[in-house]
Scaffold this motif. Structure first.
Motif, short mmCIF file in Angstrom:
data_model
loop_
_atom_site.label_atom_id
_atom_site.label_comp_id
_atom_site.label_asym_id
_atom_site.label_seq_id
_atom_site.Cartn_x
_atom_site.Cartn_y
_atom_site.Cartn_z
N VAL A 62 0.84 -1.21 0.00
CA VAL A 62 0.00 0.00 0.00
C VAL A 62 0.87 1.26 0.00
CG1 VAL A 62 -1.68 1.31 1.35
CG2 VAL A 62 -1.89 -1.18 1.17
N LEU B 269 9.41 -1.99 3.28
CA LEU B 269 9.10 -3.40 3.59
C LEU B 269 8.67 -3.51 5.05
CD1 LEU B 269 12.32 -4.77 1.94
CD2 LEU B 269 10.02 -5.40 1.19
N GLU C 248 12.07 -12.76 7.14
CA GLU C 248 12.68 -12.76 5.80
C GLU C 248 13.35 -11.44 5.45
OE1 GLU C 248 10.66 -13.96 2.19
OE2 GLU C 248 9.49 -15.39 3.33
N ALA D 151 5.06 8.61 8.80
CA ALA D 151 3.60 8.55 8.62
C ALA D 151 2.98 8.17 9.96
CB ALA D 151 3.23 7.54 7.55
N TYR E 111 3.10 -10.40 7.89
CA TYR E 111 2.64 -9.05 7.56
C TYR E 111 1.29 -9.13 6.86
CZ TYR E 111 4.11 -9.80 2.67
OH TYR E 111 4.25 -10.28 1.39
P1 NAP Z 1 2.00 -3.87 2.83
O1 NAP Z 1 0.88 -3.29 2.03
O2 NAP Z 1 1.78 -5.14 3.58
O3 NAP Z 1 3.21 -4.06 1.81
C1 NAP Z 1 4.38 -4.73 2.14
C2 NAP Z 1 5.20 -4.89 0.87
O4 NAP Z 1 6.43 -5.52 1.21
C3 NAP Z 1 4.50 -5.79 -0.16
O5 NAP Z 1 4.77 -5.34 -1.47
C4 NAP Z 1 5.19 -7.14 0.07
O6 NAP Z 1 5.22 -7.99 -1.06
C5 NAP Z 1 6.59 -6.68 0.38
N1 NAP Z 1 7.33 -7.71 1.08
C6 NAP Z 1 7.06 -8.29 2.28
N2 NAP Z 1 7.98 -9.24 2.57
C7 NAP Z 1 8.84 -9.24 1.52
C8 NAP Z 1 9.98 -10.01 1.22
N3 NAP Z 1 10.44 -10.96 2.04
N4 NAP Z 1 10.62 -9.78 0.05
C9 NAP Z 1 10.17 -8.84 -0.81
N5 NAP Z 1 9.09 -8.07 -0.58
C10 NAP Z 1 8.43 -8.27 0.57
O7 NAP Z 1 2.56 -2.83 3.88
P2 NAP Z 1 2.46 -1.22 3.83
O8 NAP Z 1 1.15 -0.76 4.34
O9 NAP Z 1 2.89 -0.76 2.49
O10 NAP Z 1 3.54 -0.85 4.93
C11 NAP Z 1 4.90 -1.19 4.76
C12 NAP Z 1 5.67 -0.93 6.04
O11 NAP Z 1 5.85 0.46 6.25
C13 NAP Z 1 4.96 -1.39 7.33
O12 NAP Z 1 5.10 -2.77 7.53
C14 NAP Z 1 5.70 -0.59 8.37
O13 NAP Z 1 6.83 -1.33 8.80
C15 NAP Z 1 6.18 0.65 7.62
N6 NAP Z 1 5.53 1.88 8.12
C16 NAP Z 1 6.32 2.88 8.61
C17 NAP Z 1 5.73 4.04 9.07
C18 NAP Z 1 6.57 5.19 9.56
O14 NAP Z 1 6.04 6.16 10.10
N7 NAP Z 1 7.88 5.13 9.40
C19 NAP Z 1 4.33 4.19 9.03
C20 NAP Z 1 3.57 3.16 8.53
C21 NAP Z 1 4.17 2.00 8.06
P3 NAP Z 1 3.86 -8.58 -1.68
O15 NAP Z 1 3.21 -7.38 -2.36
O16 NAP Z 1 4.32 -9.57 -2.64
O17 NAP Z 1 3.04 -9.09 -0.53
#
Ligand code: NAP
Length: 313
Positions: free
Chosen positions: A147, A199, A204, A279, A313
């Motif tokens: 997302v 990620l 992993e 965020a 996740y």
């Molecule tokens: P999401 O929709 O679950 O997307 C995760 C992405 O990572 C997906 O594309 C997934 O692949 C990929 N992924 C997971 N494991 C992987 C692996 N082993 N190898 C390659 N790709 C992998 O999560 P999101 O909502 O975008 O959020 C991502 C992360 O942002 C959260 O988990 C959190 O840690 C971080 N975050 C940080 C803040 C901040 O303020 N800094 C705020 C919010 C979130 P697939 O598409 O194939 O499933």
């Protein structure tokens, strides 16, 4: 008949806002819920609005709860909790998504335009000899095309950047080249001038950027990490920065937070630390997303954004 009992189990200081906003959002979704931050009987609770910095560590008493709805997008602090048997949903909310896209654009543009050259160069010297490439000539890699990664990709592509993404599974999205697997990762590392990590923290992805993979990055690359601190091996990153292979790292998240005051990142001239603010969860939009999911469950529709406990996740 009384409506569902929703227990708010997030940060105590945010309760007054969530009390009002959740109540209003649930009513707007047609759910006559009772929202509380204190349940007399855990077994009466239907939904738990959860954050790791809230009071719940043991989910066993909540025998009737139909879902645990996280106020955070990242769920690594709860996904392995052995007492959690209820469905777990992570937060996907337009406020969070927009905030991340803005933060990523700001930091990518900073490095793209070398804004620091002028911000820190207010010394009477007229430096008009610097012409950065246009965005279309700049290759940005995004590790994690979920997302938030896709929202960042769309925003950056809107500015003209050349985006490549990497995800766990194969996927196609118009306008982006999305790779997966080890070869896909290596290609992105090799060509990206700016690498954005979005990620989740899972076994992993732990130390995905390590001495070996950092050596595969393009010389002079910039790393921007708003994902999770555990994605990077800190010692390997410091070595890559000190050796000049990596030009700069802008880090919002850390293996240990708050980042300890004596951590070398704080004083490093080529590291920018931001305190996990890329965020933040905004109660106004988060309450809407949570209410929508409760309304779905109440009407027998599947929950949105369910976490796969095995995947992490
Ligand atoms: P999401 O929709 O679950 O997307 C995760 C992405 O990572 C997906 O594309 C997934 O692949 C990929 N992924 C997971 N494991 C992987 C692996 N082993 N190898 C390659 N790709 C992998 O999560 P999101 O909502 O975008 O959020 C991502 C992360 O942002 C959260 O988990 C959190 O840690 C971080 N975050 C940080 C803040 C901040 O303020 N800094 C705020 C919010 C979130 P697939 O598409 O194939 O499933």
């Amino acid at each position: 008949m009384t409506g569902p009992l929703v227990l708010y189990a997030g940060r105590g200081d945010a309760w007054p806002r969530y009390r009002d906003l959740l109540g209003e959002a649930l009513a707007a979704h047609g759910v006559a819920a009772r929202v509380t931050d204190r349940a007399t009987h855990a077994q009466d609770v239907d939904y738990i609005v959860y954050a790791p910095n809230g009071p719940i560590t043991d989910f066993r008493p909540f025998t009737r709860a139909k879902a645990v709805l996280s106020l955070w997008a990242g769920v690594e602090k709860v996904v392995d909790n052995p007492t959690l048997t209820q469905p777990l949903c992570r937060l996907v909310d337009p406020g969070l998504t927009q905030a991340m896209a803005e933060w990523v654009c700001a930091h990518v543009l900073r490095h793209h335009l070398d804004t620091d050259r002028f911000v820190t160069g207010q010394d009477g010297v007229w430096r008009d000899d610097f012409v950065p490439p246009l965005a279309g000539e700049r290759r940005v890699g995004i590790l994690g095309m979920g997302v938030l990664g896709q929202a960042a990709a769309r925003a950056l592509a809107g500015l003209g950047f050349r985006i490549s993404g990497w995800s766990r599974t194969a996927k196609t999205r118009p306008g982006f080249d999305i790779a997966h697997g080890t070869d896909g990762l290596r290609r992105i590392l090799e060509h990206s001038e700016i690498l954005v990590l979005l990620l989740p923290a899972t076994p992993e992805t732990h130390h995905l950027l390590n001495a070996r993979t950092l050596a595969q990055t393009r010389r002079g690359a910039v790393i921007v990490n708003p994902g999770r601190g555990t994605l990077i091996d800190d010692a390997a990153l410091l070595a890559a920065l000190d050796g000049g292979h990596v030009a700069h790292a802008t880090l919002d998240v850390f293996a240990r937070e708050p980042l300890p005051v004596d951590h070398p990142f704080w004083a490093h001239p080529r590291v920018t630390v931001t305190p996990h603010i890329a965020a933040a969860t905004r109660p106004e939009t988060a309450a809407q997303a949570i209410a929508e999911n409760i309304a779905r469950a109440q009407t027998g529709q599947p929950l949105l954004n369910r976490v796969d406990r095995d995947r992490g996740y």
